[in-house]
Motif scaffolding. Structure first.
Motif, mmCIF file in Angstrom:
data_model
loop_
_atom_site.group_PDB
_atom_site.id
_atom_site.type_symbol
_atom_site.label_atom_id
_atom_site.label_comp_id
_atom_site.label_asym_id
_atom_site.label_seq_id
_atom_site.Cartn_x
_atom_site.Cartn_y
_atom_site.Cartn_z
ATOM 1 N N SER A 119 24.906 -15.708 7.034
ATOM 2 C CA SER A 119 25.796 -14.305 6.809
ATOM 3 C C SER A 119 23.928 -13.289 6.230
ATOM 4 O O SER A 119 25.407 -12.040 7.151
ATOM 5 N N ASP A 120 23.611 -13.618 6.083
ATOM 6 C CA ASP A 120 22.543 -12.744 5.992
ATOM 7 C C ASP A 120 20.927 -13.426 6.430
ATOM 8 O O ASP A 120 20.669 -13.949 5.661
ATOM 9 N N VAL A 150 16.354 9.746 9.208
ATOM 10 C CA VAL A 150 16.927 9.425 10.060
ATOM 11 C C VAL A 150 17.997 8.151 9.981
ATOM 12 O O VAL A 150 17.859 7.669 8.704
ATOM 13 N N PRO A 151 19.620 9.338 9.546
ATOM 14 C CA PRO A 151 20.665 8.881 9.002
ATOM 15 C C PRO A 151 20.764 7.055 9.040
ATOM 16 O O PRO A 151 20.989 6.517 10.699
ATOM 17 N N ALA A 152 21.250 6.308 8.631
ATOM 18 C CA ALA A 152 21.374 5.282 8.908
ATOM 19 C C ALA A 152 22.823 4.292 8.244
ATOM 20 O O ALA A 152 22.633 5.466 6.733
ATOM 21 N N VAL A 153 23.428 3.292 8.445
ATOM 22 C CA VAL A 153 24.400 2.248 7.758
ATOM 23 C C VAL A 153 24.300 1.083 8.287
ATOM 24 O O VAL A 153 23.473 0.728 8.855
ATOM 25 N N ASN A 154 25.269 0.337 7.264
ATOM 26 C CA ASN A 154 25.388 -0.641 7.424
ATOM 27 C C ASN A 154 25.928 -1.608 7.732
ATOM 28 O O ASN A 154 27.626 -1.041 7.655
ATOM 29 N N TYR A 155 26.156 -2.036 8.880
ATOM 30 C CA TYR A 155 27.117 -2.721 9.559
ATOM 31 C C TYR A 155 26.723 -3.914 9.852
ATOM 32 O O TYR A 155 25.631 -3.743 11.466
ATOM 33 N N GLY A 156 27.343 -4.969 10.209
ATOM 34 C CA GLY A 156 27.014 -6.586 10.515
ATOM 35 C C GLY A 156 28.371 -7.273 9.829
ATOM 36 O O GLY A 156 29.309 -7.022 9.156
ATOM 37 N N PRO A 157 28.190 -8.704 10.924
ATOM 38 C CA PRO A 157 29.587 -9.701 11.346
ATOM 39 C C PRO A 157 29.348 -10.231 9.544
ATOM 40 O O PRO A 157 30.470 -10.796 9.085
ATOM 41 N N GLY A 158 27.969 -11.212 8.577
ATOM 42 C CA GLY A 158 28.042 -11.545 7.665
ATOM 43 C C GLY A 158 28.958 -11.025 6.254
ATOM 44 O O GLY A 158 29.164 -9.993 6.904
ATOM 45 N N HIS A 178 23.075 -15.662 0.490
ATOM 46 C CA HIS A 178 22.047 -16.701 -0.388
ATOM 47 C C HIS A 178 22.464 -18.337 -1.079
ATOM 48 O O HIS A 178 22.389 -18.275 -1.937
ATOM 49 N N LYS A 179 24.564 -18.057 -0.514
ATOM 50 C CA LYS A 179 24.702 -19.051 -1.477
ATOM 51 C C LYS A 179 24.346 -20.686 -0.925
ATOM 52 O O LYS A 179 24.066 -20.548 0.052
ATOM 53 N N ARG A 180 24.997 -21.738 -1.096
ATOM 54 C CA ARG A 180 24.246 -23.104 -1.143
ATOM 55 C C ARG A 180 25.935 -23.270 -0.164
ATOM 56 O O ARG A 180 25.287 -23.669 1.394
ATOM 57 N N ASP A 181 27.102 -22.774 0.336
ATOM 58 C CA ASP A 181 27.826 -23.210 1.374
ATOM 59 C C ASP A 181 27.790 -21.705 1.879
ATOM 60 O O ASP A 181 29.179 -21.112 3.110
ATOM 61 N N GLU A 182 26.723 -20.971 2.607
ATOM 62 C CA GLU A 182 26.543 -19.602 3.120
ATOM 63 C C GLU A 182 26.912 -20.082 4.430
ATOM 64 O O GLU A 182 26.765 -20.981 4.859
ATOM 65 N N HIS A 183 27.933 -19.435 4.614
ATOM 66 C CA HIS A 183 28.977 -19.335 6.542
ATOM 67 C C HIS A 183 29.050 -17.650 6.931
ATOM 68 O O HIS A 183 28.918 -16.605 6.077
#
Length: 362
Positions: free
Chosen positions: A103-104, A323-331, A337-342
């Motif tokens: 995810s991250d 620079v204008p910026a946004v966050n955009y991702g599939p995670g 940071h979790k043990r079961d990160e997926h």
């Protein structure tokens, strides 16, 4: 599944689908400070494409098209992860890919690599930035090093940071401030404790203030940001039979982007008045900036509504560069940071498809 040790010696095939490429990236362990092998593989894979100019500084890799387009878009992602928690190598269960960094943010990096390899003739010039040490102190952040040493590599009209956002646009980011609250006393033998002054006991008042603290909720440009002031670590003590003369409470303040760094420091000092407060790390937030034409156009192109980014991201660095910026991702940011990160394989494909459509539309 290939073991992490073998993966270190493998190249990256950017012709793989996004989910499979994410798995390959996850199987390159790249905890902050040890990104070298993955950066090597990313650099080698990108240099195979003649439509890209590839540069490297440290473990930071930048690939660019130079087609003379009227607009340049930058897509950025960090290569590092938090420490592995028995969650490498990766594995798939149904639609979900499990593993450290899924995810991250190795799913976002996989989308970047796929687009870099398969878009030789985009409608905008593109810059792809892959950098190290995002998950640790700001002074080691690879994007920060590029800002200082090679700002020309980062020139762009708009930036998309591929941080986990659940395939939604997330505007701005929180600022983050770390401080040490230093408590002192007098050392003594615990059998004669009245001769000492216990520094650890003094932490009680610090913790009571933090427990009673009421964080703000702030609406900016229609997005709600939530603040938090928390003790994350406590250190102190000498031995089991010694009254301690030192104790440190490590505190993290995540604040809305309407505060400056100086205002955040002043606020924490007010809450903890009477105690010694030492700033150890600080990074400012970034306002949403969704009123910028480039951001509005991007939101319209990928669909959906925007929401606030909880957490600090490097959109703040791009904001500082103008620079204008946004966050955009599939995670999913809640899984970071979790043990079961997926990460959802469908989300990886969706984000790639939306970005591809945006970057190829007439």
């Amino acid at each position: 599944m290939t073991s992490p040790e073998i993966s270190l010696h493998q190249s990256l095939d950017l012709g793989l689908d996004g989910g499979t490429l994410t798995a390959r990236l996850v199987d390159f362990p790249s905890v902050s400070g040890s990104e070298g092998p993955l950066a090597d593989a990313v650099e080698a894979a990108l240099r195979a494409y003649p439509h890209l100019t590839v540069d490297r500084y440290g473990n930071n890799v930048v690939a660019r098209t130079n087609l003379g387009r009227s607009e340049r878009v930058l897509l950025a992602g960090h290569l590092d992860t938090v420490p592995i928690a028995d969650n490498v190598p990766s594995h798939v269960e149904g639609d979900l890919l499990y593993g450290c960094g899924t995810s991250d943010m190795k799913s976002g990096v996989a989308v970047q690599l796929r687009l870099a390899a398969t878009l030789p003739d985009p409608n905008r010039d593109l810059t792809f930035v892959f950098y190290d040490c995002e998950e640790i102190e700001a002074s080691r952040n690879g994007l920060g090093h590029l800002v200082a040493r090679h700002p020309d590599w980062l020139a762009a009209d708009f930036a998309v940071l591929m941080e986990p956002s659940g395939a939604m646009v997330e505007g701005g980011c929180q600022g983050t401030l770390r401080v040490d609250v230093k408590l002192t006393g007098t050392r003594a033998h615990s059998a004669r404790s009245w001769l000492g002054d216990n520094a650890i006991h003094k932490a009680g008042e610090v913790l009571r203030r933090l427990e009673a603290y009421q964080p703000r909720r702030v609406e900016i440009d229609g997005l709600e940001y939530r603040e938090g002031l928390n003790a994350n670590l406590i250190s102190g003590g000498v031995a089991a039979n010694v009254i301690p003369d030192e104790c440190v409470v490590h505190v993290n303040f995540r604040y809305a982007p309407d505060r400056t760094e100086a205002e955040a420091v002043e606020h924490v000092r007010e809450v903890l008045a009477g105690f010694e407060v030492v700033v150890t790390d600080s990074a400012p937030g970034a306002l949403p900036g969704l009123d910028q034409p480039a951001a509005r156009a991007f939101l319209a192109a990928v669909g959906g509504e925007a929401r606030a980014k909880f957490g600090w991201t490097d959109v703040a660095r791009f904001s500082a560069l103008g620079v204008p910026a946004v966050n955009y991702g599939p995670g999913d940011p809640n899984l970071a940071h979790k043990r079961d990160e997926h990460c959802s394989l469908a989300a990886i494909a969706e984000v790639e498809a939306r970005l591809r459509a945006w970057l190829t539309a007439n």
